[in-house]
Design an enzyme around this catalytic site. Sequence first.
Site, mmCIF file in Angstrom:
data_model
loop_
_atom_site.group_PDB
_atom_site.id
_atom_site.type_symbol
_atom_site.label_atom_id
_atom_site.label_comp_id
_atom_site.label_asym_id
_atom_site.label_seq_id
_atom_site.Cartn_x
_atom_site.Cartn_y
_atom_site.Cartn_z
ATOM 1 N N GLU A 164 37.103 31.273 44.342
ATOM 2 C CA GLU A 164 37.407 33.032 44.448
ATOM 3 C C GLU A 164 36.752 33.249 45.871
ATOM 4 O O GLU A 164 37.224 33.784 46.733
ATOM 5 C CB GLU A 164 37.008 34.018 43.439
ATOM 6 C CG GLU A 164 37.314 35.467 43.922
ATOM 7 C CD GLU A 164 37.390 36.301 42.840
ATOM 8 O OE1 GLU A 164 36.640 35.924 41.684
ATOM 9 O OE2 GLU A 164 37.669 37.414 43.081
ATOM 10 N N ASP A 179 36.685 30.589 39.191
ATOM 11 C CA ASP A 179 36.015 32.043 39.446
ATOM 12 C C ASP A 179 34.739 32.102 38.986
ATOM 13 O O ASP A 179 34.565 32.006 37.561
ATOM 14 C CB ASP A 179 37.077 32.899 38.669
ATOM 15 C CG ASP A 179 36.838 34.479 38.893
ATOM 16 O OD1 ASP A 179 35.897 34.716 39.411
ATOM 17 O OD2 ASP A 179 37.725 35.050 38.697
ATOM 18 N N ASP A 202 34.281 36.227 36.430
ATOM 19 C CA ASP A 202 35.721 37.058 36.373
ATOM 20 C C ASP A 202 35.262 38.332 35.610
ATOM 21 O O ASP A 202 34.633 38.095 34.339
ATOM 22 C CB ASP A 202 36.509 36.246 35.693
ATOM 23 C CG ASP A 202 37.926 37.015 35.831
ATOM 24 O OD1 ASP A 202 38.509 37.377 36.531
ATOM 25 O OD2 ASP A 202 38.418 37.391 34.638
ATOM 26 N N THR A 249 34.199 40.944 37.492
ATOM 27 C CA THR A 249 33.066 41.358 38.302
ATOM 28 C C THR A 249 32.576 42.683 38.166
ATOM 29 O O THR A 249 31.635 43.260 38.357
ATOM 30 C CB THR A 249 33.144 41.038 39.671
ATOM 31 O OG1 THR A 249 33.921 39.503 39.957
ATOM 32 C CG2 THR A 249 31.997 41.009 40.778
ATOM 33 N N ASP A 253 41.637 33.565 38.463
ATOM 34 C CA ASP A 253 41.500 34.252 37.265
ATOM 35 C C ASP A 253 42.283 33.650 36.023
ATOM 36 O O ASP A 253 42.121 33.911 35.034
ATOM 37 C CB ASP A 253 42.243 35.590 37.441
ATOM 38 C CG ASP A 253 41.646 36.522 38.385
ATOM 39 O OD1 ASP A 253 40.177 36.328 38.445
ATOM 40 O OD2 ASP A 253 42.141 37.064 39.046
HETATM 41 C C1 IPD Z 1 39.794 40.513 38.456
HETATM 42 C C2 IPD Z 1 39.818 40.717 37.095
HETATM 43 C C3 IPD Z 1 40.828 41.743 36.443
HETATM 44 C C4 IPD Z 1 42.160 41.575 36.922
HETATM 45 C C5 IPD Z 1 42.063 41.545 38.321
HETATM 46 C C6 IPD Z 1 41.240 40.499 39.037
HETATM 47 P P1 IPD Z 1 37.248 39.755 39.430
HETATM 48 O O1 IPD Z 1 38.935 39.514 38.958
HETATM 49 O O2 IPD Z 1 40.120 39.388 36.489
HETATM 50 O O3 IPD Z 1 40.662 41.850 35.243
HETATM 51 O O4 IPD Z 1 42.813 42.294 36.651
HETATM 52 O O5 IPD Z 1 43.491 40.913 38.873
HETATM 53 O O6 IPD Z 1 41.212 40.348 40.566
HETATM 54 O O7 IPD Z 1 37.420 40.408 40.632
HETATM 55 O O8 IPD Z 1 36.643 40.581 38.310
HETATM 56 O O9 IPD Z 1 36.832 38.115 39.780
#
Ligand code: IPD
Length: 269
Positions: free
Chosen positions: A70, A85, A88, A90, A210
């Site tokens: 990512e 990732d 996940d 974050t 993800d």
């Molecule tokens: C996000 C999380 C979130 C999902 C988003 C992702 P990140 O990833 O998984 O639940 O809804 O589409 O971008 O930024 O926490 O790695």
Amino acid sequence: MKEGELDAREEALAAVAREAGERARRLFSNPSGVKLKGLQDFITAADGEVERLIIERLKARFPRDAFLGEEGGVQGSGDALWIIDPIDGTANFAYGIPHFCVSIGFLSGGEPLLGAVAAPMYDELYVARHGRGAFRNGRPIRVASVEIGQALIELGWSSRLPAKAYTALLERVLATGATFRRAGSGALGLAYVADGRNHGYCELHINSWDVAAALLLVREAGGWTNDFFAGDAIAHGNAVLACAPQLKEALVAATGVGQANDKLERRIS
Ligand code: IPD
């Protein structure tokens, strides 16, 4: 890929997911370098550190494999691809909420063959191998057997799509009789579908890092998923729907994800 080559990667995956989870757990108690990389889109110093750790360990054992992280993007090329990732969930991590995970998937020839999702604050490690089942801390897991009227569907959200796409999706899912939640980690939300803790997960656009590990968990736990990796999803993401099989018809109809003529433009209008 030969059986023995996959055995070696499976063994390395479990070890590195544990180590990366442990590193993330330590960094969680003292988060630093929290920044926004987009609207409501967080990055922390831990994301980079954990991703570098994972790639360093896997590269040392499988130098010819390719990596998509990512944070760091693509490294190398070829048929064998790790999709990572590092953290996940974050935003949860940055706010001191323990609902986050490390996600590592392995694909060969575009097909997901291995996946691990480590949730270090809960001491839970999910692993799956194509054709061999899905496990939490070594115990087999299965999707739930509830009907739509009792179902709990997690709906993912990001600022990548307009708000009206999300609210329309929410209305259509509620109209089935199911309820919803958003816990902020797509990978963990999908792992929970595999584990029967969520009954479905839908998001109209999500990135491949993800879902690369957790979609395999869902399938190996007896669940159904849309064909997420069709087209250019590895590079650009796609819609995702994953659920217990008895919920497929109602949720495909409600979300539009997984229909033969499915188009993102139609779903967000
Ligand atoms: C996000 C999380 C979130 C999902 C988003 C992702 P990140 O990833 O998984 O639940 O809804 O589409 O971008 O930024 O926490 O790695």
